[in-house]
Design a protein around this motif. Structure first.
Motif, PDB file in Angstrom:
ATOM      1  N   THR A 224       0.824  -1.318  -0.054  1.00 21.44           N
ATOM      2  CA  THR A 224       0.144   0.122  -0.137  1.00 21.44           C
ATOM      3  C   THR A 224       0.859   1.257  -0.011  1.00 21.44           C
ATOM      4  N   SER A 225       1.989   1.119   0.355  1.00 15.31           N
ATOM      5  CA  SER A 225       2.994   2.211   0.630  1.00 15.31           C
ATOM      6  C   SER A 225       4.028   2.579  -0.602  1.00 15.31           C
ATOM      7  N   SER A 226       4.579   1.376  -1.023  1.00 13.83           N
ATOM      8  CA  SER A 226       5.575   1.392  -2.037  1.00 13.83           C
ATOM      9  C   SER A 226       5.298   0.847  -3.282  1.00 13.83           C
ATOM     10  N   VAL A 227       4.332   0.179  -3.476  1.00 15.73           N
ATOM     11  CA  VAL A 227       3.922  -0.598  -4.825  1.00 15.73           C
ATOM     12  C   VAL A 227       2.993   0.317  -5.544  1.00 15.73           C
ATOM     13  N   ILE A 228       1.777   0.369  -4.944  1.00 18.85           N
ATOM     14  CA  ILE A 228       0.652   1.131  -5.530  1.00 18.85           C
ATOM     15  C   ILE A 228       0.815   2.348  -5.934  1.00 18.85           C
ATOM     16  N   PRO A 229       1.337   3.247  -4.600  1.00 18.48           N
ATOM     17  CA  PRO A 229       1.394   4.774  -5.052  1.00 18.48           C
ATOM     18  C   PRO A 229       2.467   5.161  -5.740  1.00 18.48           C
ATOM     19  N   TYR A 230       3.759   4.379  -5.908  1.00 17.27           N
ATOM     20  CA  TYR A 230       4.865   4.479  -6.885  1.00 17.27           C
ATOM     21  C   TYR A 230       4.732   4.102  -8.016  1.00 17.27           C
ATOM     22  N   VAL A 231       3.855   3.033  -8.456  1.00 19.42           N
ATOM     23  CA  VAL A 231       3.595   2.796  -9.772  1.00 19.42           C
ATOM     24  C   VAL A 231       2.550   3.945 -10.371  1.00 19.42           C
ATOM     25  N   PHE A 232       1.503   4.246  -9.677  1.00 22.57           N
ATOM     26  CA  PHE A 232       0.617   5.279 -10.075  1.00 22.57           C
ATOM     27  C   PHE A 232       1.361   6.498  -9.942  1.00 22.57           C
ATOM     28  N   ASP A 233       2.373   6.852  -9.354  1.00 22.75           N
ATOM     29  CA  ASP A 233       3.249   8.225  -9.694  1.00 22.75           C
ATOM     30  C   ASP A 233       3.750   8.080 -10.806  1.00 22.75           C
ATOM     31  N   GLN A 234       4.351   6.865 -11.279  1.00 25.66           N
ATOM     32  CA  GLN A 234       5.005   6.903 -12.502  1.00 25.66           C
ATOM     33  C   GLN A 234       4.025   6.793 -13.847  1.00 25.66           C
ATOM     34  N   LEU A 235       3.015   6.333 -13.542  1.00 19.76           N
ATOM     35  CA  LEU A 235       2.119   6.619 -14.743  1.00 19.76           C
ATOM     36  C   LEU A 235       1.371   7.975 -15.122  1.00 19.76           C
ATOM     37  N   ALA A 236       1.353   8.732 -13.678  1.00 21.27           N
ATOM     38  CA  ALA A 236       1.056  10.045 -13.623  1.00 21.27           C
ATOM     39  C   ALA A 236       2.017  11.062 -14.290  1.00 21.27           C
ATOM     40  N   MET A 237       3.365  10.693 -13.777  1.00 25.04           N
ATOM     41  CA  MET A 237       4.507  11.797 -14.058  1.00 25.04           C
ATOM     42  C   MET A 237       4.711  11.633 -15.769  1.00 25.04           C
ATOM     43  N   ALA A 238       4.565  10.375 -16.198  1.00 24.05           N
ATOM     44  CA  ALA A 238       4.948  10.294 -17.636  1.00 24.05           C
ATOM     45  C   ALA A 238       4.093  11.258 -18.476  1.00 24.05           C
ATOM     46  N   ARG A 239       2.952  11.792 -18.003  1.00 23.80           N
ATOM     47  CA  ARG A 239       2.199  12.773 -18.678  1.00 23.80           C
ATOM     48  C   ARG A 239       1.890  14.200 -18.202  1.00 23.80           C
ATOM     49  N   LEU A 240       2.407  14.076 -16.973  1.00 27.83           N
ATOM     50  CA  LEU A 240       2.510  15.631 -16.323  1.00 27.83           C
ATOM     51  C   LEU A 240       3.828  16.349 -16.079  1.00 27.83           C
ATOM     52  N   SER A 241       3.737  17.430 -16.251  1.00 28.32           N
ATOM     53  CA  SER A 241       5.236  18.189 -16.243  1.00 28.32           C
ATOM     54  C   SER A 241       5.462  18.252 -14.707  1.00 28.32           C
TER      55      SER A 241
END
Length: 293
Positions: A224-241
């Protein structure tokens, strides 16, 4: 003609707006640490940090097997992966030592002072200077309230804040790297973090390995702390400045405060509520620079 399942999954990931991934990250970003605080009754904070990173690294290793793809990347990408791994280890250690001493919402608000500064630096305007001023004022109030009672907690909270800013810079760079799939880079960084945190905190987790409930809870915290949020972060960062993402995550102090109330019964003082509102207001005031054609 039907779409193959793998292609369908990739299309669904690409079709989802980056804001949706941010929301998913926001939910788990502090939900996992809230569960970790409950685990402190069985395991020392450093031991919880070790369980979190090592369990996440094991999941990423089985899922992505990142070592197969590192050989072909350039030196700059490798340096980014190594830097991110070291930041993961140090950030988690400081974060858990901070939330062992301070309310979750307080640590979260302090965490986002350099984040707002990063975003403001992306677009130098009076409006963004005001946003940074609001964030500084909010964090100052929180630090002033807690400094007398928990100076060590404040030190760890500010160290975690600096490391979180470094995480955003490095993770955003990794998400845009053309030489390595973003989740493979994240997985490789987490494996390096597991090695680094073992050297620092592995010994504190040794007693917990004989407690099946603690181990299971530690794995849950890792997911819940290091897999789900970090994966979602990468998917978001790929398309957000980076500036946009930095200001979006500045909303998380409010999320952390709500989770602290709901899960840990950490009721904030009135001045702490005002401080969190100031940090969140910085988000509303900020505007990202629009590139001209």
């Amino acid at each position: 003609m039907s779409v193959p399942p793998a292609g369908l999954g990739q299309r669904m990931v690409a079709a989802a707006p980056p804001q949706a991934y941010f929301v998913g990250s926001a939910i788990f970003h502090y939900l996992g640490p809230a569960f970790a605080v409950l685990l402190f009754a069985r395991v020392e904070p450093l031991g919880v940090a070790w369980l979190r990173i090592v369990s996440a690294a094991a999941i990423f290793a089985l899922w992505r097997r990142p070592w197969r793809r590192l050989a072909g990347v350039d030196r700059s990408t490798r340096a980014t992966v190594v830097g991110l791994g070291l930041v993961f280890a140090a950030m988690n250690v400081c974060f858990y030592l901070a939330i062992d001493r301070l309310p979750l919402g307080t640590v979260a608000a302090i965490e986002f002072l350099p984040v707002v500064a990063l975003a403001a630096a992306g677009a130098r305007t009076l409006r963004n200077a005001a946003a940074l001023g609001l964030a500084v004022a909010g964090v100052y109030l929180l630090a002033d309230v807690r400094l007398e009672g928990e100076p060590v907690g404040i030190v760890f909270a500010f160290a975690n804040a600096a490391l979180f800013a470094a995480y955003i810079v490095l993770a955003h760079r990794l998400a845009r790297s053309p030489g390595l799939a973003r989740l493979d880079g994240l997985a490789a960084a987490m494996l390096l973090a597991a090695v680094a945190v073992t050297l620092v905190a592995g010994w504190t987790a040794a007693p917990a390995l004989a407690d099946p409930i603690a181990v299971a809870a530690g794995i849950g915290v890792g997911v819940t702390s290091s897999v789900i949020p970090y994966v979602f972060d990468q998917l978001a960062m790929a398309r957000l400045s980076r500036a946009t993402y930095s200001l979006m995550v500045s909303l998380l102090p409010a999320t952390a405060t709500v989770i602290g109330i709901a899960v840990l019964a950490q009721i904030p003082r009135p001045i702490e509520v005002v401080a969190v509102i100031l940090v969140v207001a910085a988000v509303a005031v900020h505007r990202e620079r629009v590139a001209r054609a």
